[in-house]
Design an enzyme around this catalytic site. Structure first.
Site, PDB file in Angstrom:
ATOM      1  N   GLU A   1       4.796  -8.329 -18.463  1.00 49.78           N
ATOM      2  CA  GLU A   1       6.127  -7.653 -18.289  1.00 49.78           C
ATOM      3  C   GLU A   1       7.311  -8.240 -18.642  1.00 49.78           C
ATOM      4  O   GLU A   1       8.387  -8.513 -18.017  1.00 49.78           O
ATOM      5  CB  GLU A   1       6.189  -7.627 -16.624  1.00 49.78           C
ATOM      6  CG  GLU A   1       5.049  -6.856 -15.971  1.00 49.78           C
ATOM      7  CD  GLU A   1       5.085  -6.860 -14.540  1.00 49.78           C
ATOM      8  OE1 GLU A   1       6.038  -7.324 -14.059  1.00 49.78           O
ATOM      9  OE2 GLU A   1       4.208  -6.307 -13.826  1.00 49.78           O
TER      10      GLU A   1
ATOM     11  N   GLU B   1      -4.486  -2.077 -14.649  1.00 51.89           N
ATOM     12  CA  GLU B   1      -4.142  -2.061 -13.269  1.00 51.89           C
ATOM     13  C   GLU B   1      -3.982  -0.824 -12.747  1.00 51.89           C
ATOM     14  O   GLU B   1      -3.032  -0.120 -12.017  1.00 51.89           O
ATOM     15  CB  GLU B   1      -2.687  -2.690 -12.985  1.00 51.89           C
ATOM     16  CG  GLU B   1      -2.716  -4.237 -13.458  1.00 51.89           C
ATOM     17  CD  GLU B   1      -1.477  -5.197 -13.330  1.00 51.89           C
ATOM     18  OE1 GLU B   1      -0.568  -4.653 -12.365  1.00 51.89           O
ATOM     19  OE2 GLU B   1      -1.244  -5.994 -13.789  1.00 51.89           O
TER      20      GLU B   1
ATOM     21  N   HIS C   1       0.276   2.381 -13.654  1.00 51.26           N
ATOM     22  CA  HIS C   1       0.677   2.635 -12.410  1.00 51.26           C
ATOM     23  C   HIS C   1       1.356   4.099 -12.359  1.00 51.26           C
ATOM     24  O   HIS C   1       2.577   4.030 -12.674  1.00 51.26           O
ATOM     25  CB  HIS C   1       1.397   1.690 -11.534  1.00 51.26           C
ATOM     26  CG  HIS C   1       0.934   0.139 -11.589  1.00 51.26           C
ATOM     27  ND1 HIS C   1      -0.255   0.055 -10.629  1.00 51.26           N
ATOM     28  CD2 HIS C   1       1.333  -0.884 -12.082  1.00 51.26           C
ATOM     29  CE1 HIS C   1      -0.531  -1.159 -10.807  1.00 51.26           C
ATOM     30  NE2 HIS C   1       0.352  -1.930 -11.440  1.00 51.26           N
TER      31      HIS C   1
ATOM     32  N   ASN D   1       0.554  -7.801 -21.349  1.00 56.76           N
ATOM     33  CA  ASN D   1       0.348  -6.795 -20.199  1.00 56.76           C
ATOM     34  C   ASN D   1       1.703  -6.383 -19.888  1.00 56.76           C
ATOM     35  O   ASN D   1       2.450  -7.005 -19.688  1.00 56.76           O
ATOM     36  CB  ASN D   1      -0.751  -7.466 -19.192  1.00 56.76           C
ATOM     37  CG  ASN D   1      -1.018  -6.451 -18.089  1.00 56.76           C
ATOM     38  OD1 ASN D   1      -1.809  -5.462 -18.554  1.00 56.76           O
ATOM     39  ND2 ASN D   1      -0.717  -6.992 -16.887  1.00 56.76           N
TER      40      ASN D   1
ATOM     41  N   ASP E   1      -3.767   2.710 -10.863  1.00 54.38           N
ATOM     42  CA  ASP E   1      -3.752   3.338  -9.740  1.00 54.38           C
ATOM     43  C   ASP E   1      -2.863   4.666  -9.866  1.00 54.38           C
ATOM     44  O   ASP E   1      -1.905   5.109 -10.844  1.00 54.38           O
ATOM     45  CB  ASP E   1      -3.132   2.631  -8.586  1.00 54.38           C
ATOM     46  CG  ASP E   1      -1.793   1.955  -8.721  1.00 54.38           C
ATOM     47  OD1 ASP E   1      -1.163   2.281  -9.661  1.00 54.38           O
ATOM     48  OD2 ASP E   1      -1.807   0.790  -8.294  1.00 54.38           O
TER      49      ASP E   1
HETATM   50  O1  G3I Z   1      -0.237 -13.638   1.656  1.00 53.32           O
HETATM   51  C1  G3I Z   1       1.189 -13.705   2.260  1.00 53.32           C
HETATM   52  C2  G3I Z   1       1.193 -13.537   3.551  1.00 53.32           C
HETATM   53  O2  G3I Z   1       0.616 -14.867   4.072  1.00 53.32           O
HETATM   54  C3  G3I Z   1       2.429 -13.073   3.936  1.00 53.32           C
HETATM   55  O3  G3I Z   1       2.513 -13.168   5.374  1.00 53.32           O
HETATM   56  C4  G3I Z   1       2.964 -12.144   3.703  1.00 53.32           C
HETATM   57  C5  G3I Z   1       4.464 -11.617   3.932  1.00 53.32           C
HETATM   58  O4  G3I Z   1       5.216 -11.084   2.933  1.00 53.32           O
HETATM   59  O5  G3I Z   1       3.076 -12.060   2.213  1.00 53.32           O
HETATM   60  C6  G3I Z   1       1.642 -12.281   1.760  1.00 53.32           C
HETATM   61  O6  G3I Z   1       2.015 -12.318  -0.011  1.00 53.32           O
HETATM   62  C7  G3I Z   1       2.087 -11.031  -0.292  1.00 53.32           C
HETATM   63  C8  G3I Z   1       0.999 -11.056  -1.496  1.00 53.32           C
HETATM   64  O7  G3I Z   1       1.076  -9.896  -2.241  1.00 53.32           O
HETATM   65  C9  G3I Z   1      -0.442 -10.992  -0.951  1.00 53.32           C
HETATM   66  O8  G3I Z   1      -0.500  -9.754  -0.104  1.00 53.32           O
HETATM   67  C10 G3I Z   1       3.418 -11.290  -1.291  1.00 53.32           C
HETATM   68  O9  G3I Z   1       4.471 -11.262  -0.500  1.00 53.32           O
HETATM   69  C11 G3I Z   1       3.524 -10.066  -2.132  1.00 53.32           C
HETATM   70  O10 G3I Z   1       4.841 -10.004  -2.907  1.00 53.32           O
HETATM   71  C12 G3I Z   1       2.332  -9.870  -3.030  1.00 53.32           C
HETATM   72  O11 G3I Z   1       2.634  -8.771  -3.855  1.00 53.32           O
HETATM   73  C13 G3I Z   1       1.739  -8.768  -4.909  1.00 53.32           C
HETATM   74  C14 G3I Z   1       2.703  -8.360  -6.137  1.00 53.32           C
HETATM   75  O12 G3I Z   1       1.936  -8.262  -7.228  1.00 53.32           O
HETATM   76  C15 G3I Z   1       3.806  -9.348  -6.409  1.00 53.32           C
HETATM   77  O13 G3I Z   1       4.308  -9.231  -7.455  1.00 53.32           O
HETATM   78  C16 G3I Z   1       0.588  -7.668  -5.017  1.00 53.32           C
HETATM   79  O14 G3I Z   1      -0.288  -8.226  -3.854  1.00 53.32           O
HETATM   80  C17 G3I Z   1      -0.078  -7.201  -6.252  1.00 53.32           C
HETATM   81  O15 G3I Z   1      -0.815  -6.431  -6.299  1.00 53.32           O
HETATM   82  C18 G3I Z   1       0.974  -7.201  -7.382  1.00 53.32           C
HETATM   83  O16 G3I Z   1       0.340  -7.034  -8.398  1.00 53.32           O
HETATM   84  C19 G3I Z   1       1.362  -6.614  -9.692  1.00 53.32           C
HETATM   85  C20 G3I Z   1       0.602  -7.431 -10.867  1.00 53.32           C
HETATM   86  O17 G3I Z   1       0.537  -8.657 -10.686  1.00 53.32           O
HETATM   87  C21 G3I Z   1       1.429  -7.100 -12.129  1.00 53.32           C
HETATM   88  N1  G3I Z   1       1.976  -5.741 -12.437  1.00 53.32           N
HETATM   89  C22 G3I Z   1       2.303  -5.042 -11.005  1.00 53.32           C
HETATM   90  C23 G3I Z   1       1.365  -5.313  -9.821  1.00 53.32           C
HETATM   91  C24 G3I Z   1       2.004  -4.428  -8.798  1.00 53.32           C
HETATM   92  O18 G3I Z   1       3.157  -4.811  -8.187  1.00 53.32           O
END
Ligand code: G3I
Length: 480
Positions: free
Chosen positions: A171, A278, A249, A212, A280
């Site tokens: 990105e 990715e 996405h 990516n 969806d």
């Molecule tokens: O694990 C913690 C948890 O302990 C806490 O209580 C909670 C509170 O907010 O957060 C949890 O972590 C989160 C994590 O996902 C696991 O669920 C983060 O806040 C959250 O920011 C994180 O989001 C991820 C996101 O990337 C961050 O940018 C998504 O799971 C993940 O699917 C997403 O993936 C990205 C790719 O890497 C790049 N392309 C876009 C894609 C979608 O956003």
């Protein structure tokens, strides 16, 4: 200096023919269409991974380590998928929470699960403006550049040999104007992306290296053009890039574009593989199912589209859960989108896969003085059951890099080996995408797991680096 040699040898042992071969044989006889349909259906794959493999592709999913104790989740994962991407566990904040202190417990767990179940792994992501640890967010300039290089080196080395492809940079382009996104990494200098790729290649020469991004699906968009121009420039200047990942996405704000296939093909024509990384698609019912099917057809129509990864298993696992964008509902049941995806995979594409980079590794000693190699496919296809190996060599004073293209004849390969004889005084020092027996004299290269299967007429590539003079003369390719 390019050198091209080829020889065909030895037939494949008798084995069940792949579905495409069966179909073409039936069609070639005076068989009726109804008979063909029955044959197709009877031999079609029944899971996403198996069906994709029949097309020479993979089908993957994002995996969260903390869900590996959920039996429904793991049951679907193990049954349906043959590629995994850690959803968050390989990101900078997860792997290097304190500077130079690395943490791999969650990512190692996912890799171990994948390996134990015959799946490959896409690494995600080495350098990204988001999900940086706090200490990196606060850095700039040379200190940040050095920290990025150290991070890439350490992480890619830790997983060396276990990663099919890395999202080296994620990105990095702006959504609006086709230029670079502002970030602390970008402010270290415009060359940060190519430095990241060169660093990753040095650490793990066997992994495909991808750029990516999202919102790069529509060919007319400025962002798509910006990334395209960067890849074109990288290929022209020999920056080691092997693939481009399209996150894909899709929703109402960023819909599946009718020119998606054009975009994939145009990038592939630059000489890189393309991967849907990715996927969806928000929505439900037949509209969602149709779009999933279209995405699959587009990938299968592009020879260098290696495979598709969906960004989660059940709708409830998605980062956009309320948009119900995945293939399984919250209870793990197959949705209409699943059926459409599987049907599209089983219907097959018109274009078999053609390439498995990485196709080059930078020499560790004197750089080559010649232009980059180009490989020349054999002028006539090898007969059924055989394979052909074609060499493409870049020789410099004291060393060489040779890339080898293995092309299947009229039958699919389920394993292959290539033997050649090195000139006296020469030695193989490093190889990628193949297992090596011997390093001097007669050397044999055998497929690794992920490039074992090559569809009829398709090809795959591996390479090696050596000291002395590159091999020339007869190369033997053996099926099986
Ligand atoms: O694990 C913690 C948890 O302990 C806490 O209580 C909670 C509170 O907010 O957060 C949890 O972590 C989160 C994590 O996902 C696991 O669920 C983060 O806040 C959250 O920011 C994180 O989001 C991820 C996101 O990337 C961050 O940018 C998504 O799971 C993940 O699917 C997403 O993936 C990205 C790719 O890497 C790049 N392309 C876009 C894609 C979608 O956003």
């Amino acid at each position: 200096m390019d050198k091209v040699f080829a020889r065909t040898s030895q037939s494949a042992a008798a084995r069940p023919r792949p579905r495409a071969t069966v179909v073409s044989m039936l069609a070639g006889a005076a068989a009726v269409a109804a008979t063909v349909a029955v044959a197709t259906s009877a031999s079609a794959g029944t899971t996403l991974g198996a069906s994709a493999a029949e097309q020479g592709r993979y089908f993957g999913t994002a995996v969260a380590a903390n869900k590996l104790s959920d039996s429904t989740y793991v049951g679907i994962l193990n049954r349906e998928f043959n590629m995994v991407t850690p959803e968050n566990e390989m990101k900078w904040d997860a792997t290097e929470p304190s500077q130079n202190q690395f943490s791999y417990s969650s990512s190692d767990r996912i890799v171990a699960h994948a390996q134990a179940n015959g799946m490959r792994v896409r690494g995600h992501a080495l350098a990204w403006h988001s999900q940086q640890p706090g200490w990196a967010q606060n850095m700039s300039g040379t200190a940040l550049r050095n920290a990025m290089v150290n991070h890439i080196t350490q992480v890619a080395t830790h997983f060396k040999g276990k990663i099919y492809s890395w999202d080296v940079v994620n990105e990095a382009f702006d959504d609006g104007n086709g230029g670079r996104r502002d970030s602390n990494l970008q402010r270290t200098g415009n060359d940060w992306i190519e430095v990241a790729f060169r660093t990753a290649r040095a650490a793990d020469p066997g992994a495909k290296l991808c750029y990516n991004d999202y919102n790069t699906d529509n060919w007319t968009w400025a962002k798509t053009q910006g990334v395209y121009n960067m890849v074109k420039d990288f290929k022209a200047r020999g920056v080691p890039i092997d693939c481009v990942g399209f996150q894909s996405h899709f929703n109402n704000g960023s819909p599946y574009p009718s020119n998606y296939r054009t975009t994939l093909q145009n990038f592939a024509d630059l000489g890189v593989d393309v991967q849907i990384t990715e996927l969806d698609i928000e929505g439900s019912g037949s509209a969602q199912a149709t779009t999933y099917g279209n995405v699959v057809k587009d990938c299968l129509a592009v020879a260098r589209c290696n495979g598709i990864t969906v960004w989660g298993i059940r709708d409830s696992d998605s980062w956009r859960a309320s948009g119900t964008p995945l293939l399984f509902d919250g209870s793990g049941n197959k949705k209409a989108a699943y059926t459409s995806t599987l049907n599209a995979l089983n219907a097959g594409g018109t274009t078999p896969p053609t390439s498995t980079p990485p196709t080059s590794t930078p020499p560790t000693s004197t750089p080559p003085t010649t232009t980059p190699p180009t490989s020349t496919p054999p002028s006539t296809p090898p007969p059924a059951g055989a394979c052909t190996a074609t060499l493409s060599t870049n020789q410099w004073q004291g060393g060489f890099v040779t890339n080898v293209r293995v092309t299947a004849g009229g039958s699919a390969l389920n394993g292959w080996s290539v033997s050649l004889t090195l000139p006296s005084g020469s030695a193989v020092t490093n190889a990628w995408s193949a297992q090596t027996s011997g390093s001097t004299g007669q050397v044999t290269f055998r497929n690794v797991d992920y490039n074992r299967q090559v569809p009829a007429g398709g090809n795959t590539e591996f390479g090696f680096q050596g000291t002395g003079t590159a091999p020339s003369g007869t190369v033997s390719c053996t099926a099986g």
